[in-house]
Scaffold this active site. Structure first.
Site, PDB file in Angstrom:
ATOM      1  N   HIS A  68      -8.851  12.798 -10.991  1.00 38.67           N
ATOM      2  CA  HIS A  68      -9.480  12.108  -9.855  1.00 38.67           C
ATOM      3  C   HIS A  68     -10.081  13.121  -8.904  1.00 38.67           C
ATOM      4  O   HIS A  68      -9.468  14.149  -8.621  1.00 38.67           O
ATOM      5  CB  HIS A  68      -8.445  11.271  -9.098  1.00 38.67           C
ATOM      6  CG  HIS A  68      -9.048  10.524  -7.950  1.00 38.67           C
ATOM      7  ND1 HIS A  68      -9.685   9.327  -8.106  1.00 38.67           N
ATOM      8  CD2 HIS A  68      -9.126  10.837  -6.635  1.00 38.67           C
ATOM      9  CE1 HIS A  68     -10.140   8.911  -6.932  1.00 38.67           C
ATOM     10  NE2 HIS A  68      -9.806   9.814  -6.023  1.00 38.67           N
ATOM     11  N   LYS A 101      -3.948   3.496  -7.281  1.00 34.74           N
ATOM     12  CA  LYS A 101      -4.834   3.188  -8.402  1.00 34.74           C
ATOM     13  C   LYS A 101      -4.538   4.078  -9.609  1.00 34.74           C
ATOM     14  O   LYS A 101      -4.577   3.626 -10.748  1.00 34.74           O
ATOM     15  CB  LYS A 101      -6.293   3.294  -7.946  1.00 34.74           C
ATOM     16  CG  LYS A 101      -6.647   2.122  -7.021  1.00 34.74           C
ATOM     17  CD  LYS A 101      -8.025   2.224  -6.427  1.00 34.74           C
ATOM     18  CE  LYS A 101      -8.026   3.191  -5.256  1.00 34.74           C
ATOM     19  NZ  LYS A 101      -9.297   3.197  -4.504  1.00 34.74           N
ATOM     20  N   ARG A 159      -9.615  -1.295   6.800  1.00 36.45           N
ATOM     21  CA  ARG A 159      -9.646   0.056   7.387  1.00 36.45           C
ATOM     22  C   ARG A 159     -11.078   0.463   7.705  1.00 36.45           C
ATOM     23  O   ARG A 159     -11.351   1.090   8.733  1.00 36.45           O
ATOM     24  CB  ARG A 159      -9.020   1.062   6.411  1.00 36.45           C
ATOM     25  CG  ARG A 159      -7.497   0.965   6.333  1.00 36.45           C
ATOM     26  CD  ARG A 159      -6.965   1.745   5.130  1.00 36.45           C
ATOM     27  NE  ARG A 159      -7.366   3.141   5.175  1.00 36.45           N
ATOM     28  CZ  ARG A 159      -7.467   3.932   4.113  1.00 36.45           C
ATOM     29  NH1 ARG A 159      -7.184   3.459   2.891  1.00 36.45           N
ATOM     30  NH2 ARG A 159      -7.838   5.185   4.245  1.00 36.45           N
ATOM     31  N   SER A 199      -3.885   4.953  -1.123  1.00 36.78           N
ATOM     32  CA  SER A 199      -5.000   4.223  -1.730  1.00 36.78           C
ATOM     33  C   SER A 199      -5.384   4.864  -3.064  1.00 36.78           C
ATOM     34  O   SER A 199      -5.509   4.189  -4.089  1.00 36.78           O
ATOM     35  CB  SER A 199      -6.182   4.232  -0.757  1.00 36.78           C
ATOM     36  OG  SER A 199      -7.343   3.719  -1.370  1.00 36.78           O
TER      37      SER A 199
END
Lengths: 442, 442
Positions: B82, B187, B168, B183
């Site tokens: 990521h 995932k 947010r 967050s």
């Protein structure tokens, strides 16, 4: 202009200007700014605070969100009074009678009780016939004719505050000094008086738990008042024990009348004398507070205060005979004696707990729309430092429900302490805040 | 349990426990907790933060709000990757081809671009026929057959994150390290891989502007990964200039293929080698990162990476002929040369500005539902420290709209600086964070 930029600015600790403040108050009142953005902003304000100038701007923006009362039809300097809320805080009604009796007009809009604190309007409604709502013209006419009137605060005043307060209540943002100050002062400003005396309570029965917070709140409110050219004086007074001897609506009307008859509890009387003297001074009837205190005291002993109270009650449609016959007020079915649990010196009250006990008995509201029972509550005649004897009667529960009453007796025991050592009574006045600065009184 | 108590607790700086965290995430996902209370809580979290344990609990609560992908049907240690988002961050596609070519399975779910950062899924969609959505069984089947696949992240994953992120975004609570970490990691956890390599960008084109923040974010994400028993390693890499030489969707596919042909830009290649080596190590194919880097480099020079890329493209329905003929990719009508504005050493990029320039040209989205143009963007072949000569071509704007293209040329001039003094290139790797601790690399 963008609400997100305003949130970011406050979040990062920068002061908001008047244009930004107007934008979010107006947008929130009109519904163009949603609750979720307003609550984020309120939480950012909770953390970062607002300086005096910002808070004055916020107050102004809030004032502009609703109706502004025009009291220019009333002759003289109209002096308002506000308490931040307490238990047995039976000040306003006798105070106003005594101030009005001495020539200072009072056109007061009051609120109802919520949570553990009582409200003047609820108390007045226990007087048979007394009208707390009337057209503005009639309100002004009564003040001009009689010298004073007390009505329920108009729903059209400070629209923003209603929405903001409801949101603060469910988002953990009640306990913010600039938000409290602007909420109180916006209503005071919008209700059109010329000068304001504030009674900021501090202690375990008040919203402000410590003196520093209370002084900060008083300072900012005085600064807002003066910003609007309404001379404002604040007293910080004690709420570590109930102020008077009665909690409940008709019970507090009885105590109000007792004060005017020279039979009120000492601490309550002292607060009335000081605030009353300050109101006379703001109303230019006296030069000094000491002079004012003498005149207020005289108004009790010569009966002028009681007489004025009766006139106001009559002018607002109430039965003034209650002043001489308490049985005309709502009376509870049962009166249960409160007996001291042990011998010793009274050392501590859980004052908020006592306020909640009155609510439990039905005298107050947990929610805004709760119905209340005007006849219930309790009295007690001891203060911190007083000697009490086991089984001595120190008060009375007034109830229409015996089982509730008995539960209240049990609860009461948990709400005070006594010990073998003599305890000093807490001071009554801690400080006075005015445009001259802060004067420490204890 | 009561949301107001949870707000008060966080507001006053106390850590929330798992039960409280589950309560507010679950309640918000299901709509029993309204936006305005959630935004107040998010703002309180913004101010008070969350410790590692709280953030892991938050991540777990978020994971539970949606579907959890079961990748147990895939053989081997599945390693995910990521990036926290950057400009010309053309890492994932060549990286995955090279890792898969060396025997570590990659079942990657990626996102789309938003704001100034691009997204792998958008880039892949510029390959004719390439399917980014498919049934889970097919996804698993392809990974087992070919070794890797990249699809669009399921809408059913981490339902709470979608709602919370949207809130947010409009309440000034994006830039909170525990909220960003939970967050991202929710995932990653929900998508079912066994180990994770994170690329946390830092610099003027990244969400994290300073190294301390970036290290904090990396630390908390590594801690969350390990809490879920998914070994996690994070690199902090530079985003003070675009990483590769291309910004735009089909342009970044071209650059990806160039990397696999040994023709990629040097800094981009370095990141791919390091992250790839780390993935091979987590996948137990090598013992050390240095060993892994050699294998990744070999995968470029022996063509195995390019071959694997073609296999993945074919397996997902795409036309692998694009690898040998870029004219099969979406091409813009106009290519306008970017000429250096003066002679000197390149000293500064406004990297976020460059990302926004690509969005202006149509390559990215300002809002989630904006349409994008896969063919547009820009290339440039200079980095900070490089000597440039006045009027020398340093890049090319790709556009289908000449007037936009000309505006982009003007804007580009404002987005870099050069000077007479030689400037050192910023470091590429700042730190590595793993369960062993923090290793400073520059």
């Amino acid at each position: 202009m963008n609400i997100l930029d305003i949130i970011e600015k406050k979040k990062n600790g920068f002061p908001l200007n008047q244009i930004e403040t107007d934008y979010f108050v107006d947008g929130y009142s009109k519904g163009t700014i949603p609750d979720y953005q307003m609550s984020a902003l309120l939480m950012a304000i909770w953390f970062k605070g607002m300086d005096e100038f910002e808070t004055s701007n916020l107050t102004l923006a809030m004032v502009k969100s609703g109706k502004i009362i025009d009291l220019s039809g009333i002759h003289g300097i109209k002096v308002d009074k506000h308490s931040s809320g307490g238990v047995a805080d039976t000040v306003s009604i006798p105070l106003i009678a005594l101030v009005v009796a001495n020539g200072v007009p009072v056109a007061k809009m009051s609120g109802r009780g919520l949570g553990h604190t009582g409200g003047t309007i609820d108390k007045l409604e226990s007087i048979p016939g007394f009208r707390v709502e009337m057209p503005e013209e009639e309100f002004i006419e009564i003040v001009n004719r009689v010298g004073g009137a007390i009505i329920s605060q108009s729903e059209e005043l400070v629209i923003a505050d209603k929405k903001m307060y409801a949101l603060r209540d469910v988002t953990g943002t009640i306990d913010s000094i600039p938000l409290i100050a602007s909420s109180i002062m916006s209503k005071k400003i919008a209700s059109g008086n010329d000068a304001i005396v504030l009674d900021v309570k501090v202690g375990n029965g008040a919203f402000m738990k410590n003196l520093e917070e209370a002084i900060n709140l008083a300072k900012i409110m005085v600064s807002i008042g003066n910003y609007f050219r309404k001379e404002t004086v604040a007293y910080i007074t004690d709420m570590n024990q109930p102020l008077g001897d009665s909690v409940g609506n008709s019970l507090e009307i009885e105590e109000s009348i007792n004060v005017l008859k020279g039979k009120g509890s000492q601490r309550l009387l002292e607060v009335i004398k000081n605030l009353g003297a300050e109101m006379l001074k703001l109303g230019k009837k006296v030069q000094t507070v000491d002079e004012g205190k003498i005149i207020i005291e005289e108004g009790i002993f010569n009966g002028k205060g009681l007489q004025k109270f009766k006139e106001i009650v009559e002018a607002q449609g109430g039965n003034s005979a209650i002043a001489d016959d308490f049985s005309l007020l709502p009376q509870s079915k049962f009166k249960l004696p409160i007996l001291a649990k042990s011998t010793g010196f009274l050392s501590f009250f859980d004052t908020t707990g006592l306020g909640k006990l009155a609510t439990f008995l039905g005298a107050g509201r947990e929610m805004k729309d709760d119905k209340i029972d005007l006849s219930v509550g309790f009295t007690f005649n001891k203060k911190i430092g007083d000697k009490i004897f086991s089984k001595e009667q120190i008060g009375e529960i007034h109830t229409n429900d015996l089982s509730k009453g008995n539960m209240a007796l049990e609860k009461f025991k948990m709400l005070y302490s006594s010990g073998t050592e003599q305890v000093k009574s807490p001071p009554l006045f801690y400080a006075k805040v005015s445009k001259e600065g802060i004067e420490i009184l204890s």
